[in-house]
Design an enzyme around this catalytic site. Sequence first.
Site, PDB file in Angstrom:
ATOM      1  N   HIS A 133       0.880  -1.211   0.174  1.00 26.19           N
ATOM      2  CA  HIS A 133       0.234   0.186   0.270  1.00 26.19           C
ATOM      3  C   HIS A 133       0.626   1.204   0.439  1.00 26.19           C
ATOM      4  O   HIS A 133       2.314   1.213   0.205  1.00 26.19           O
ATOM      5  CB  HIS A 133      -0.942   0.019   1.047  1.00 26.19           C
ATOM      6  CG  HIS A 133      -0.071  -0.189   2.998  1.00 26.19           C
ATOM      7  ND1 HIS A 133       0.871  -0.767   3.023  1.00 26.19           N
ATOM      8  CD2 HIS A 133      -0.567   1.213   3.178  1.00 26.19           C
ATOM      9  CE1 HIS A 133       1.471  -0.612   4.451  1.00 26.19           C
ATOM     10  NE2 HIS A 133       0.334   0.488   4.860  1.00 26.19           N
ATOM     11  N   HIS A 172       1.451   3.873   1.912  1.00 25.90           N
ATOM     12  CA  HIS A 172       1.846   4.825   3.336  1.00 25.90           C
ATOM     13  C   HIS A 172       3.593   5.065   3.140  1.00 25.90           C
ATOM     14  O   HIS A 172       3.819   3.473   2.198  1.00 25.90           O
ATOM     15  CB  HIS A 172       2.027   4.268   4.216  1.00 25.90           C
ATOM     16  CG  HIS A 172       0.077   4.624   4.873  1.00 25.90           C
ATOM     17  ND1 HIS A 172      -1.169   3.610   5.632  1.00 25.90           N
ATOM     18  CD2 HIS A 172      -0.770   5.484   4.450  1.00 25.90           C
ATOM     19  CE1 HIS A 172      -2.156   4.443   5.658  1.00 25.90           C
ATOM     20  NE2 HIS A 172      -1.714   5.154   5.306  1.00 25.90           N
ATOM     21  N   ASP A 199       5.564   4.179   5.286  1.00 25.57           N
ATOM     22  CA  ASP A 199       6.968   3.412   5.540  1.00 25.57           C
ATOM     23  C   ASP A 199       6.300   2.395   4.858  1.00 25.57           C
ATOM     24  O   ASP A 199       7.276   1.338   4.972  1.00 25.57           O
ATOM     25  CB  ASP A 199       6.701   2.971   6.795  1.00 25.57           C
ATOM     26  CG  ASP A 199       5.010   3.130   7.356  1.00 25.57           C
ATOM     27  OD1 ASP A 199       4.550   3.129   6.633  1.00 25.57           O
ATOM     28  OD2 ASP A 199       4.562   2.368   7.933  1.00 25.57           O
ATOM     29  N   HIS A 200       6.030   2.185   4.011  1.00 22.28           N
ATOM     30  CA  HIS A 200       5.599   0.410   2.634  1.00 22.28           C
ATOM     31  C   HIS A 200       6.138   0.932   1.581  1.00 22.28           C
ATOM     32  O   HIS A 200       6.641   0.359   0.316  1.00 22.28           O
ATOM     33  CB  HIS A 200       4.503   0.223   3.156  1.00 22.28           C
ATOM     34  CG  HIS A 200       4.300  -0.567   4.505  1.00 22.28           C
ATOM     35  ND1 HIS A 200       4.144  -2.059   4.435  1.00 22.28           N
ATOM     36  CD2 HIS A 200       4.196   0.209   5.425  1.00 22.28           C
ATOM     37  CE1 HIS A 200       3.907  -1.267   5.779  1.00 22.28           C
ATOM     38  NE2 HIS A 200       3.785  -0.667   6.373  1.00 22.28           N
ATOM     39  N   HIS A 256      -7.055  -2.232   5.893  1.00 23.80           N
ATOM     40  CA  HIS A 256      -6.374  -1.139   6.482  1.00 23.80           C
ATOM     41  C   HIS A 256      -6.792   0.234   5.888  1.00 23.80           C
ATOM     42  O   HIS A 256      -8.119   0.750   5.163  1.00 23.80           O
ATOM     43  CB  HIS A 256      -4.392  -1.373   5.780  1.00 23.80           C
ATOM     44  CG  HIS A 256      -4.380  -0.603   6.468  1.00 23.80           C
ATOM     45  ND1 HIS A 256      -3.803   0.175   7.778  1.00 23.80           N
ATOM     46  CD2 HIS A 256      -3.179   0.138   6.535  1.00 23.80           C
ATOM     47  CE1 HIS A 256      -2.860   0.671   8.109  1.00 23.80           C
ATOM     48  NE2 HIS A 256      -2.376   0.993   6.941  1.00 23.80           N
ATOM     49  N   ASP A 295      -0.098  -4.036   5.862  1.00 26.13           N
ATOM     50  CA  ASP A 295      -0.901  -3.706   7.490  1.00 26.13           C
ATOM     51  C   ASP A 295      -2.457  -3.717   7.174  1.00 26.13           C
ATOM     52  O   ASP A 295      -2.447  -3.861   6.100  1.00 26.13           O
ATOM     53  CB  ASP A 295      -1.079  -2.048   7.675  1.00 26.13           C
ATOM     54  CG  ASP A 295       0.801  -1.376   7.813  1.00 26.13           C
ATOM     55  OD1 ASP A 295       1.252  -2.565   7.609  1.00 26.13           O
ATOM     56  OD2 ASP A 295       1.035  -0.437   8.055  1.00 26.13           O
ATOM     57  N   HIS A 315       5.974  -5.728  11.989  1.00 26.53           N
ATOM     58  CA  HIS A 315       5.024  -3.763  11.705  1.00 26.53           C
ATOM     59  C   HIS A 315       5.095  -3.108  13.653  1.00 26.53           C
ATOM     60  O   HIS A 315       4.124  -2.674  13.540  1.00 26.53           O
ATOM     61  CB  HIS A 315       3.887  -4.139  11.347  1.00 26.53           C
ATOM     62  CG  HIS A 315       3.681  -2.476  10.790  1.00 26.53           C
ATOM     63  ND1 HIS A 315       2.660  -1.523  11.109  1.00 26.53           N
ATOM     64  CD2 HIS A 315       4.203  -1.853   9.480  1.00 26.53           C
ATOM     65  CE1 HIS A 315       2.549  -0.426  10.706  1.00 26.53           C
ATOM     66  NE2 HIS A 315       3.542  -0.332   9.678  1.00 26.53           N
TER      67      HIS A 315
END
Lengths: 301, 301
Positions: free
Chosen positions: A60, A62, A64-65, A140, A210, A268
């Site tokens: 996804h 976000h 941090d990914h 998510h 996530d 995570h």
Amino acid sequence: MKVTILGCYSATPRTFTNPTSQVLEVRNHLFLIDCGEGTQVQLRKYKIKFSRIKHIFISHLHGDHFFGLPGLISTFRLLGRESELHIYGPKGIKEAVTLFLKLGDSWTNYPLIFHELESKDTELLFEDDSVSVSTIPLDHRVYTNGFLFKEKPAPRKLDVKATTKHNIDRSQFNNIKNGANGKTANGVEVANQKLTLDPPNPKSYAFCSDTAYNETILPLIENVDVLYHESTFLESESRLCQKTKHATAKQAAQIAHKAQVGNLILGHYSTRYKSIDLFKEEALEVFPRVALADDGKSFDI
Amino acid sequence: MKVTILGCYSATPRTFTNPTSQVLEVRNHLFLIDCGEGTQVQLRKYKIKFSRIKHIFISHLHGDHFFGLPGLISTFRLLGRESELHIYGPKGIKEAVTLFLKLGDSWTNYPLIFHELESKDTELLFEDDSVSVSTIPLDHRVYTNGFLFKEKPAPRKLDVKATTKHNIDRSQFNNIKNGANGKTANGVEVANQKLTLDPPNPKSYAFCSDTAYNETILPLIENVDVLYHESTFLESESRLCQKTKHATAKQAAQIAHKAQVGNLILGHYSTRYKSIDLFKEEALEVFPRVALADDGKSFDI
């Protein structure tokens, strides 16, 4: 199969922890899963050959990914890459990455192929003779997929002892490997199964991050050898799961238990906790085979 | 004034070297200059308070100068920032950063203000009572600006000894600090200059990266206290400068010499060289006061 954790902490990169990224080695493939900021440095640190990465799966959008993706793609260019790179990720990823490259007037000199995802049902993303990769739709705050990596059964192996016992001539070996029955010197047919050994069981790995606790994924991940499931929080902070659409260690273990997986890897982690051991303790109350991801750790599957 | 080098190597982040980013402390400001991937981790490593950064200056949109920006902006949000953040950079930067935030459905909860640049002439970007920041148009493959940071003269300081000598009453001190003349007990006027001391000389810092050798910047950087000038290559690779629009250490020194700067700091080294000492040696042949930037190093100006 072997998974190497490049980063497994939530939210922001810090001096000694990295956001999500993993490398999965399976048969002759090296798949990169997620690409938080700093992933390219982690790849260097753990001496993973950049040129072996041909497929990148992004769960996804976000930061941090995936904030490490434009940099990794640019570095591939600077290193003179020529081979195709396939990126699988949510719709919008192509526009975002190409805008960054366009602004720097630094388009790749290798084929960069985006496979944008928007289905809410599972989809087959990649398949060849030895492996398949499909999505695991997750729950998510933004559109998110986990990924299921499955080995295909390897061919049966020739049992040399059995061929000797049955007096099978070497000239038949190739055919037997390909599934044919054998024939003795006297012309008696011997079933292929008697002349070959079972191949190792094909392995499977499910990456689920996530996501909130979500039982709809159970049929997709049932009996996988290893499940990586996010556990951002402990039960003491479960009130945060609803709003943030994350899971607790206990919930991850409940999913592992209900899907009857082989082993559960947690990751995570929210950085609010002093020790990640707490996540393992909590999960062990529900499911017996729990491991903790940590940056740089590898797991054989 | 004090500049801290967070990263000063060209092209790609590596295990022990970082792409361009610097922090300049001047009067009560903390300016961030460029933001390559990993800058937020470098800020943490050198314990620079995130909340003190209110202005970020981006020279150009090559990855090694700005791929860390979306992550830093996101981290500010996660840390609960409320105060304004001003971003100065080439046109396109707003669209790129906001697209990344939009895709993650994670818009900032603090005011994020973009100042997009496209002029090829120098522009004043920021000014207050104590400091001014203006652009230094550079010559690179894409639209690029350096930045000139100038302190304004501080107010003259009260010379307490002189006030005693001239028999000036304390009640006049504030007026004298603000520029007024003094008056003795006998009513004789004493010039302000006799009752105050010269303030320290205002300092200036010029950041010039990335750029080819470019004499048109000389009038803008003349006599600056410190010039940071890129030196991607040595003269032995000067053939690469034309195509890549970079400079050699010798060229950086020639600019420093012609602009009669106080000190020259070299940086943006190509990673092809075994030792950065070679850059200093080459520059010293042309200009006597040369320092080498390196990640984590600070320079008082």
